[in-house]
Design an enzyme around this catalytic site. Structure first.
Site, mmCIF file in Angstrom:
data_model
loop_
_atom_site.group_PDB
_atom_site.id
_atom_site.type_symbol
_atom_site.label_atom_id
_atom_site.label_comp_id
_atom_site.label_asym_id
_atom_site.label_seq_id
_atom_site.Cartn_x
_atom_site.Cartn_y
_atom_site.Cartn_z
ATOM 1 N N THR A 46 -51.849 23.161 3.878
ATOM 2 C CA THR A 46 -50.943 22.924 4.990
ATOM 3 C C THR A 46 -49.582 22.452 4.493
ATOM 4 O O THR A 46 -48.535 22.951 4.917
ATOM 5 C CB THR A 46 -51.527 21.861 5.943
ATOM 6 O OG1 THR A 46 -52.834 22.267 6.342
ATOM 7 C CG2 THR A 46 -50.654 21.688 7.168
ATOM 8 N N THR A 47 -49.591 21.490 3.569
ATOM 9 C CA THR A 47 -48.344 20.937 3.039
ATOM 10 C C THR A 47 -47.580 21.989 2.243
ATOM 11 O O THR A 47 -46.353 21.931 2.137
ATOM 12 C CB THR A 47 -48.633 19.704 2.177
ATOM 13 O OG1 THR A 47 -49.462 18.808 2.931
ATOM 14 C CG2 THR A 47 -47.369 18.979 1.783
ATOM 15 N N TYR A 109 -57.732 27.951 16.243
ATOM 16 C CA TYR A 109 -57.355 28.736 17.421
ATOM 17 C C TYR A 109 -58.544 29.404 18.104
ATOM 18 O O TYR A 109 -58.732 29.263 19.303
ATOM 19 C CB TYR A 109 -56.278 29.797 17.080
ATOM 20 C CG TYR A 109 -55.779 30.507 18.321
ATOM 21 C CD1 TYR A 109 -54.926 29.864 19.204
ATOM 22 C CD2 TYR A 109 -56.183 31.806 18.620
ATOM 23 C CE1 TYR A 109 -54.490 30.498 20.370
ATOM 24 C CE2 TYR A 109 -55.752 32.451 19.767
ATOM 25 C CZ TYR A 109 -54.908 31.793 20.638
ATOM 26 O OH TYR A 109 -54.495 32.416 21.785
ATOM 27 N N TYR A 135 -62.677 21.473 5.134
ATOM 28 C CA TYR A 135 -61.491 20.737 5.584
ATOM 29 C C TYR A 135 -61.599 20.527 7.091
ATOM 30 O O TYR A 135 -61.464 21.471 7.858
ATOM 31 C CB TYR A 135 -60.233 21.515 5.205
ATOM 32 C CG TYR A 135 -58.916 20.853 5.553
ATOM 33 C CD1 TYR A 135 -58.830 19.530 5.967
ATOM 34 C CD2 TYR A 135 -57.728 21.571 5.448
ATOM 35 C CE1 TYR A 135 -57.623 18.939 6.271
ATOM 36 C CE2 TYR A 135 -56.499 20.999 5.741
ATOM 37 C CZ TYR A 135 -56.455 19.673 6.158
ATOM 38 O OH TYR A 135 -55.245 19.103 6.458
ATOM 39 N N ARG A 140 -55.316 19.864 14.160
ATOM 40 C CA ARG A 140 -54.675 21.155 13.936
ATOM 41 C C ARG A 140 -55.558 22.328 14.351
ATOM 42 O O ARG A 140 -55.056 23.384 14.694
ATOM 43 C CB ARG A 140 -54.279 21.303 12.455
ATOM 44 C CG ARG A 140 -53.073 20.468 12.053
ATOM 45 C CD ARG A 140 -52.664 20.764 10.622
ATOM 46 N NE ARG A 140 -51.526 19.959 10.189
ATOM 47 C CZ ARG A 140 -50.257 20.350 10.220
ATOM 48 N NH1 ARG A 140 -49.943 21.558 10.681
ATOM 49 N NH2 ARG A 140 -49.297 19.563 9.794
ATOM 50 N N LYS A 163 -62.825 17.356 2.984
ATOM 51 C CA LYS A 163 -61.562 16.657 3.200
ATOM 52 C C LYS A 163 -61.579 16.214 4.650
ATOM 53 O O LYS A 163 -61.485 17.038 5.564
ATOM 54 C CB LYS A 163 -60.360 17.565 2.919
ATOM 55 C CG LYS A 163 -59.020 16.886 3.181
ATOM 56 C CD LYS A 163 -57.847 17.841 2.992
ATOM 57 C CE LYS A 163 -56.528 17.158 3.347
ATOM 58 N NZ LYS A 163 -55.377 18.089 3.252
ATOM 59 N N ILE A 204 -56.791 13.679 -0.771
ATOM 60 C CA ILE A 204 -55.912 14.836 -0.920
ATOM 61 C C ILE A 204 -54.647 14.462 -0.163
ATOM 62 O O ILE A 204 -54.624 14.406 1.062
ATOM 63 C CB ILE A 204 -56.569 16.122 -0.399
ATOM 64 C CG1 ILE A 204 -57.805 16.432 -1.262
ATOM 65 C CG2 ILE A 204 -55.582 17.292 -0.425
ATOM 66 C CD1 ILE A 204 -58.600 17.633 -0.810
#
Length: 295
Positions: A46-47, A109, A135, A140, A163, A204
């Site tokens: 994501t980052t 989604y 994750y 999100r 994570k 993380i």
């Protein structure tokens, strides 16, 4: 099996002003992390703005990272998708590039049901000979992995870790209690020590992009029984951590890095410039914390 212990940086992807990947800068950043005690590189997450990158770009960035790091510390690649077939094919491709592990986000989604999510992860895990970190980031994805689902997923040999970024400490405690075979990594920089106290092995981290030594030291101090030092670092730096999430990640961390002289370029749309008021607040806090300038 534990992929790493300590601080894994959720590394940004540097771009040029024309929005191409800046590979010379990425090499500088990777060497910076090796030199400053980062324990693992998490690329294409994501980052790293993976959602805005083509498959070709993402695989090139993964390949480049594996080559530069050259087995000095683990490289973990984000290969998740809301399309199981795409995630499977991409995970296979990343594994062939020599990564040490995969970070696979819960399908977003679509909001898959439990059978669908189980088979999503199962099909990927069976297709690769590589450790997998689940994750969980419901803010999100819109989906929180249930404890019974995690217990079932943990029975798959190469699904070894999670994570955990729900922000729910009770949920994290249930993972530790019911699914002890899953290594836990904090996905929230402001909750590292609480999760370590439940048995997590590291973080993380977004903030490790600019404070790698401190993030590493916080985790390792706690795990080496210097609990007070670890706790003190968590509390002392939470003001900075909070500022790095004043707007949607990775907008603030990239702005912070540019302010500090890293010259990592802008974010790709739809991630835009920070509001000026938030930018001034972030810069003020960076100065107050005395975060070192890029040399």
């Amino acid at each position: 099996m534990t992929l790493f212990t300590g601080s894994g940086v959720a590394i940004i992807t540097p771009f040029t002003n024309s929005m191409e990947v800046n590979y010379p800068k990425l090499k500088e950043l990777l060497e910076f992390h090796v030199e400053n005690n980062t324990d693992a590189i998490v690329i294409n997450g994501t980052t790293g703005e993976s959602a805005t990158m083509t498959d070709e770009e993402s695989l090139d960035v993964i390949r480049f990272t594996v080559d530069v790091i050259n087995n000095r510390i683990p490289v973990i690649a984000g290969t998740g998708s809301n399309d199981t077939r795409h995630a499977l094919e991409f995970s296979i491709a990343a594994t062939k590039l020599g990564v040490d592990g995969l970070l696979i986000v819960t399908p977003y989604y679509n909001k898959g049901n439990e059978n669908g999510i189980y088979n999503h992860y199962k099909s990927i895990a069976e297709a690769v000979d590589c450790p997998i970190i689940l994750y969980n980031v419901p803010s999100r994805t819109g989906v929180n992995l249930s404890i019974p689902l995690l217990k079932k997923l943990a029975e798959i040999d190469n699904i070894i870790a999670i994570k955990e970024a729900s922000g729910n400490i009770s949920y994290a405690a249930e993972i530790a209690r019911v699914v002890p075979s899953l290594t836990i990594y904090s996905g929230n920089d402001d909750m590292v020590i609480p999760l370590l106290s439940l048995g997590a092995r590291g973080v993380i981290s977004v903030s490790a992009n600019i404070i790698p030594k401190i993030t590493h030291e916080m985790v390792i101090s706690f795990l080496n029984s210097d609990i007070n030092k670890g706790m003190r670092l968590q509390l002392d730096y939470n003001g900075l951590v909070n500022a790095l999430f004043i707007e949607t990640n990775p907008i603030p961390i990239k702005d912070a890095m540019n302010f500090l002289g890293y010259e990592v370029g802008p974010c790709r749309l739809p991630l835009g410039e920070m509001f000026e008021e938030n930018k001034l607040t972030l810069h003020k806090i960076l100065n107050e914390y005395g975060v070192e300038k890029w040399i």
